[in-house]
Design an enzyme around this catalytic site. Structure first.
Site, short mmCIF file in Angstrom:
data_model
loop_
_atom_site.label_atom_id
_atom_site.label_comp_id
_atom_site.label_asym_id
_atom_site.label_seq_id
_atom_site.Cartn_x
_atom_site.Cartn_y
_atom_site.Cartn_z
N TYR A 165 0.84 -1.21 0.00
CA TYR A 165 0.00 0.00 0.00
C TYR A 165 0.87 1.26 0.00
O TYR A 165 0.61 2.21 -0.73
CB TYR A 165 -0.88 -0.08 1.24
CG TYR A 165 -1.86 1.04 1.45
CD1 TYR A 165 -3.02 1.13 0.67
CD2 TYR A 165 -1.68 1.98 2.46
CE1 TYR A 165 -3.94 2.13 0.89
CE2 TYR A 165 -2.60 2.98 2.69
CZ TYR A 165 -3.73 3.06 1.90
OH TYR A 165 -4.65 4.05 2.13
N LYS A 169 0.82 4.11 -2.87
CA LYS A 169 0.44 5.50 -2.58
C LYS A 169 1.55 6.47 -3.02
O LYS A 169 1.25 7.57 -3.47
CB LYS A 169 0.14 5.65 -1.08
CG LYS A 169 -1.18 4.97 -0.67
CD LYS A 169 -2.33 5.39 -1.57
CE LYS A 169 -3.71 5.13 -1.04
NZ LYS A 169 -4.77 5.45 -2.01
P1 NAD Z 1 -13.53 2.72 1.95
O1 NAD Z 1 -13.19 1.27 1.95
O2 NAD Z 1 -14.65 3.18 2.83
O3 NAD Z 1 -13.83 3.22 0.48
C1 NAD Z 1 -13.14 2.75 -0.64
C2 NAD Z 1 -14.15 2.37 -1.69
O4 NAD Z 1 -13.46 1.96 -2.87
C3 NAD Z 1 -15.05 1.20 -1.27
O5 NAD Z 1 -16.40 1.59 -1.29
C4 NAD Z 1 -14.74 0.12 -2.29
O6 NAD Z 1 -15.86 -0.67 -2.64
C5 NAD Z 1 -14.21 0.93 -3.46
N1 NAD Z 1 -13.37 0.13 -4.35
C6 NAD Z 1 -12.38 -0.74 -3.98
N2 NAD Z 1 -11.83 -1.29 -5.07
C7 NAD Z 1 -12.46 -0.76 -6.15
C8 NAD Z 1 -12.31 -0.93 -7.56
N3 NAD Z 1 -11.42 -1.77 -8.07
N4 NAD Z 1 -13.10 -0.21 -8.37
C9 NAD Z 1 -14.03 0.65 -7.87
N5 NAD Z 1 -14.22 0.83 -6.54
C10 NAD Z 1 -13.45 0.13 -5.70
O7 NAD Z 1 -12.19 3.49 2.32
P2 NAD Z 1 -11.81 5.04 2.57
O8 NAD Z 1 -11.10 5.10 3.86
O9 NAD Z 1 -12.96 5.93 2.30
O10 NAD Z 1 -10.67 5.22 1.45
C11 NAD Z 1 -10.78 6.02 0.32
C12 NAD Z 1 -9.39 6.30 -0.23
O11 NAD Z 1 -8.63 7.05 0.72
C13 NAD Z 1 -8.56 5.05 -0.51
O12 NAD Z 1 -7.78 5.26 -1.66
C14 NAD Z 1 -7.66 4.94 0.69
O13 NAD Z 1 -6.48 4.21 0.42
C15 NAD Z 1 -7.39 6.40 0.96
N6 NAD Z 1 -6.95 6.71 2.31
C16 NAD Z 1 -7.81 6.61 3.35
C17 NAD Z 1 -7.36 6.94 4.61
C18 NAD Z 1 -8.26 6.92 5.77
O14 NAD Z 1 -7.81 7.34 6.87
N7 NAD Z 1 -9.52 6.47 5.64
C19 NAD Z 1 -6.02 7.33 4.80
C20 NAD Z 1 -5.18 7.42 3.72
C21 NAD Z 1 -5.67 7.12 2.47
#
Ligand code: NAD
Length: 308
Positions: A165, A169
């Protein structure tokens, strides 16, 4: 004077992974500001298994109930061209892409399989590449586009169990750095959001008292601003959490010349001797471009010529 509201009338926005978490919060805010939204979500597990139309449909229904415009798309981001086609078919154009979809396959490095590696690289990096490349010709033609990629503190600082990951990123930051350069003259801006939010990806890693303050809705306004036509930011890393946002930079030390003149060689012992100067960050600075880095080479050559 009252600050005018930032609106997205006639703008079409694709948000990947918009069925839950951060993507859902982005979709609701964009739609409330007048954007037509493509709510993309494959609807699988947080490890990337399975699929479902339910969560994308639920967000579309919520937007429509509030009087907004939205359509669902259930393709994987790896089929990015189909997601762009959904935008064109439904709304006739595309203005903004928020690359947000993501999965986790956390394992300590010694236990990480090639599948864990490939799936994470594919969804985050290749997915962003596929959908952005499909939209790029539209952006170039209309001389307008706004792109967000989603990075993470796990990439910027590393995090135990997230080698796959973290690499993905940071890969997205490299992608955005170059898209920002290639898009600048065409009014295509690419920025990087580094969010920390309460979601299913973080529910088991963050302490509860922090988790409850990390509402995705507090990050959505930062992403919406970055995607507005008034926002001239391009190629920046913006970190946001808790109703706070700040800009992040790569910085480099002033370093140290390792040889007395241009005709001398460098030995490992020369490096050892100068190590504390090489790694002294007290006068570190940020470079805005590769050209600025190259210009510093000329300064170093001059220093060697004059023996300073
Ligand atoms: P989440 O799991 O709630 O949302 C991610 C969504 O992406 C899910 O609904 C999932 O079904 C969808 N998804 C996964 N694979 C997919 C694909 N191949 N095609 C289409 N949709 C797909 O997670 P989140 O925390 O809301 O994360 C959103 C983004 O933010 C991600 O890229 C995550 O890596 C990044 N991020 C989140 C955090 C955090 O603190 N939540 C921190 C750093 C980065």
């Amino acid at each position: 004077m009252k600050q005018p509201e930032l609106r997205f009338a006639d703008r079409v926005v694709i948000i990947t992974g918009a069925g839950a978490g951060l993507g859902r919060a982005y979709a609701l805010l964009f739609a409330s500001r007048g954007a037509s939204v493509v709510v993309n979500d494959l609807g699988g597990s947080r490890h990337g298994d399975g699929s479902s139309t339910k969560i994308a449909d639920a967000v579309v229904n919520e937007i429509r109930k509030n009087g907004g415009k939205a359509v669902a798309n259930y393709d994987s981001v790896l089929d990015g061209e189909k997601i762009v086609k959904t935008a064109i078919d439904a709304f006739g154009r595309i203005d903004v892409i928020v690359n947000n979809a993501g999965i986790l396959r956390d394992k300590s490095f010694s236990k990480m399989s090639e599948t864990d590696w490939d799936l994470v690289q594919n969804v985050h990096v290749k997915g962003a590449f596929k959908i952005t490349r499909a939209a790029w010709p539209y952006f170039v033609k209309q001389k307008y586009g706004r792109i967000i990629v989603t990075a993470s503190n796990s990439g910027l600082y590393g995090n135990f169990g997230q080698a796959n990951y973290s690499a993905a990123k940071m890969g997205l930051i490299g992608l955005a750095n170059t898209l920002a350069i290639e898009g600048q003259s065409k009014n295509i801006h690419t920025n990087i959001i580094v969010p920390t939010a309460a979601s299913r990806l973080t529910e088991d890693v963050l302490p509860p008292e922090i988790f409850e303050q990390l509402k995705p809705e507090l990050i959505a306004p930062v992403v919406v601003w970055l995607c507005h036509e008034k926002c001239m930011e391009n190629g920046s890393i913006i970190e946001s959490a808790l109703g706070w946002a700040g800009k992040c930079h790569v910085i480099r030390s002033s370093g140290s010349v390792l040889r007395p003149d241009l005709s001398s060689n460098v030995t490992p012992e020369d490096v050892e001797k100068k190590w504390s100067a090489i790694t002294d960050m007290s006068t570190a600075k940020h470079f805005n471009s590769i050209a600025e880095v190259t210009a510093e080479f000329l300064v170093t050559i001059d220093a060697m010529k004059s023996g300073n």
